[in-house]
Every structure is written in structure tokens, then in C-alpha cells.
Design a protein around this motif. Sequence first.
Motif, mmCIF file in Angstrom:
data_model
loop_
_atom_site.group_PDB
_atom_site.id
_atom_site.type_symbol
_atom_site.label_atom_id
_atom_site.label_comp_id
_atom_site.label_asym_id
_atom_site.label_seq_id
_atom_site.Cartn_x
_atom_site.Cartn_y
_atom_site.Cartn_z
ATOM 1 N N PHE A 1 -13.749 -68.090 36.815
ATOM 2 C CA PHE A 1 -12.729 -69.069 36.455
ATOM 3 C C PHE A 1 -13.367 -70.105 35.543
ATOM 4 N N ILE A 2 -12.718 -70.333 34.414
ATOM 5 C CA ILE A 2 -13.222 -71.267 33.415
ATOM 6 C C ILE A 2 -12.353 -72.525 33.442
ATOM 7 N N GLY A 3 -12.982 -73.683 33.538
ATOM 8 C CA GLY A 3 -12.219 -74.923 33.551
ATOM 9 C C GLY A 3 -12.292 -75.616 32.194
ATOM 10 N N VAL A 4 -11.157 -76.122 31.734
ATOM 11 C CA VAL A 4 -11.155 -76.889 30.480
ATOM 12 C C VAL A 4 -11.205 -78.371 30.849
ATOM 13 N N PRO A 5 -12.285 -79.065 30.478
ATOM 14 C CA PRO A 5 -12.348 -80.486 30.819
ATOM 15 C C PRO A 5 -11.097 -81.217 30.323
ATOM 16 N N MET A 6 -10.581 -82.125 31.150
ATOM 17 C CA MET A 6 -9.316 -82.788 30.821
ATOM 18 C C MET A 6 -9.391 -83.605 29.528
ATOM 19 N N ALA A 7 -10.623 -84.020 29.157
ATOM 20 C CA ALA A 7 -10.768 -84.834 27.942
ATOM 21 C C ALA A 7 -11.403 -84.043 26.797
ATOM 22 N N SER A 8 -11.358 -82.705 26.880
ATOM 23 C CA SER A 8 -11.986 -81.891 25.833
ATOM 24 C C SER A 8 -11.192 -81.971 24.530
ATOM 25 N N GLU A 9 -11.864 -81.654 23.438
ATOM 26 C CA GLU A 9 -11.276 -81.725 22.103
ATOM 27 C C GLU A 9 -10.337 -80.520 21.894
ATOM 28 N N PRO A 10 -9.064 -80.762 21.543
ATOM 29 C CA PRO A 10 -8.190 -79.620 21.232
ATOM 30 C C PRO A 10 -8.735 -78.856 20.017
ATOM 31 N N GLY A 11 -8.454 -77.556 19.957
ATOM 32 C CA GLY A 11 -8.955 -76.730 18.856
ATOM 33 C C GLY A 11 -9.614 -75.486 19.410
ATOM 34 N N PHE A 12 -10.306 -74.753 18.530
ATOM 35 C CA PHE A 12 -10.927 -73.504 18.961
ATOM 36 C C PHE A 12 -12.354 -73.722 19.446
ATOM 37 N N HIS A 13 -12.656 -73.106 20.578
ATOM 38 C CA HIS A 13 -13.998 -73.209 21.161
ATOM 39 C C HIS A 13 -14.441 -71.822 21.606
ATOM 40 N N ARG A 14 -15.729 -71.568 21.471
ATOM 41 C CA ARG A 14 -16.236 -70.242 21.812
ATOM 42 C C ARG A 14 -16.502 -70.091 23.303
ATOM 43 N N LEU A 15 -15.942 -69.031 23.853
ATOM 44 C CA LEU A 15 -16.234 -68.648 25.239
ATOM 45 C C LEU A 15 -17.264 -67.530 25.162
ATOM 46 N N SER A 16 -18.445 -67.771 25.740
ATOM 47 C CA SER A 16 -19.526 -66.778 25.702
ATOM 48 C C SER A 16 -19.701 -66.168 27.077
ATOM 49 N N ILE A 17 -19.827 -64.852 27.108
ATOM 50 C CA ILE A 17 -20.018 -64.153 28.385
ATOM 51 C C ILE A 17 -21.264 -63.280 28.279
ATOM 52 N N LEU A 18 -22.150 -63.424 29.241
ATOM 53 C CA LEU A 18 -23.405 -62.669 29.242
ATOM 54 C C LEU A 18 -23.422 -61.768 30.474
ATOM 55 N N ILE A 19 -23.565 -60.464 30.223
ATOM 56 C CA ILE A 19 -23.523 -59.475 31.309
ATOM 57 C C ILE A 19 -24.929 -58.915 31.515
ATOM 58 N N PHE A 20 -25.406 -58.952 32.735
ATOM 59 C CA PHE A 20 -26.752 -58.466 33.062
ATOM 60 C C PHE A 20 -26.630 -57.139 33.810
ATOM 61 N N TYR A 21 -27.419 -56.133 33.363
ATOM 62 C CA TYR A 21 -27.399 -54.807 34.009
ATOM 63 C C TYR A 21 -28.654 -54.601 34.841
#
Length: 285
Positions: A73-93
Motif C-alpha cells: 500500500f502506497i500512501g500519498v502525503p497529504m501535502a505532496s506536490e500535485p503532478g507526476f511522480h515516479r513509483l519505483s518497485i524493486l523485486i528481489f529473487y
Amino acid sequence: MKKWMFLIFSLASLFSGTVQASDAQVEIGFRRLAQGNIGMITVVGEDIVKVRAAFLDNQYLFPPNDDGEFVGFIGVPMASEPGFHRLSILIFYNDGSQEYVWENIQVLRTRFLRTSISLPADLKGLLDEDVIYEELALLDAKIKPLSDGANWLQTGLVPPFTKIPSDSFGTIRFFNGDIMQRHTGIDYSISVGTPVAAAADGVVVLSQSLPIRGEYVLVDHGSGLYSGYAHLSERLVEVGDMVQAGDVLGSTGNTGRSTGPHLHWETALGGVWVNPLELTALLAR
Ligand SMILES: [Zn+2]
């Protein structure tokens, strides 16, 4: 571009999508999230041992559920800047390799409620910038660690009370006309001395008196989820205590920066304050 094409593209972007990493399937349930909201991501694949993510400078750990899916679950801080932001996901095998997946997520503006609160003279000292900063800094440090375990993924969260909150999450509050503060949780107007139970299994990481939150208990539920209980009249747990969902942590009160008996209930994910009722609803699905 013709107008109808734009419409089709806009609609398409509203739907969730699946990103195929070479060995894993990453299901991102959103492309847009509003300030203060929570997004859910599922990662499925063979031989995955761990999944981590980063969004808006916050770190997340995706715990595995009973079906072997990693759910985050990803939370968006209530005071974050509107616009596009990168969501990065790192998978470990389990062979030591890693895989990186990313997606641009659009953060939308939320119209939070605005309220004015008038504090009596004896509580005005609690509007001091240093007092506010010190308490937030202490909590920021306490809600960052990503410890193991996540029984909450199976059990969900049980709100301390079922009544309608007297103030909602994210409210922009003006104290005595000028000091602006954000509401990090929700409030339940409850008479003093009512038992307050843990919303899920966890370990107590704070049990002390704070200037603003008063008598306060913070529980680490594992994998970056924390819940806090403020303005208590008494605390019945100590740091290090293991608690189960439903265990009584203390009693409601009117301590700290409070103008009437109530429970302030707050939850954090990955170091971000998120709406406890939104998270409760997401986990109940
Ligand atoms: Zn509150």
C-alpha cells in the motif's frame, strides 16, 4: 488530436494496469492518486523473496499474503506536490537477482476540510513552532522503520470505535486564527475513561506523554504500518510490549492539545500518515 481520441486516452488512463516484469507480474491498481489517498499494488511471481518500493521519498515493504502474493500500500502525503511522480518497485529473487519496475503516477489535489480552532490560554504554548517540530520529528523517526511481519494483511484493521468521527483525516486547521496544522488522523468524540484497543497485532514502540498528543501509545504492526492513540487519560502498555488486536492499550482522555474528551487515532504507512478508515476499508476487500 481529435477530441474523441483524447477522451478515449483519458478514460484508459483511469483504469488500473498490469506491468509485466520479466519474472513477475506487477498489478498497480491505480494511475492517479489524490493527496492523502492510498494505492494498492500486488506483485506475483515465482521465487520472489522480497518486494520494496519507493514513492515521493518514502520507502515501502510489500509483505506476502497467505496466497504468496506480495501486497503493498502506497500512501500519498497529504501535502505532496500535485503532478507526476515516479513509483519505483524493486523485486528481489531467491537466486540473488533483482528486478526494477517503475510507473509514473499522477498525484491529484484534494480539497481538504478547513476548520478554525480556538485554544484556551493555558494551551497556547502548544502552538510554539519548536514544540510542534520536536514532536513531529520524534514521530517521523518512529514511523519509518520497516520491521518484519504483517498479520494485518490477514486480519485487517479494527477501528477503536464504530461511531462517525468528529473530525476527519487531513483537515487544514487554523489555531487561534493563524497557526496552520494538518490533521494526521481522525477524532472520535468519546467520554473520558473508555477503553481503547489495538487495531491489529503489533509491538508498542512509544508509550509516553507528548506535548500535543498527550498520553500517547504508538504500535508497530510490521512492514511499515503503525497506529497511534492520542490524548489518553491512562496508558496500560510499555515500550516493547507485544499486543494483539483488541488488547486494551489505555483509556480515552483529554490530555495534550485537546479541547474536549476524544480519541485521536492515526495510522502511518511507509512513514506517511494515511487515512485510517481508508486503509481499514482497503484491507476489508
Ligand atoms: Zn485529532
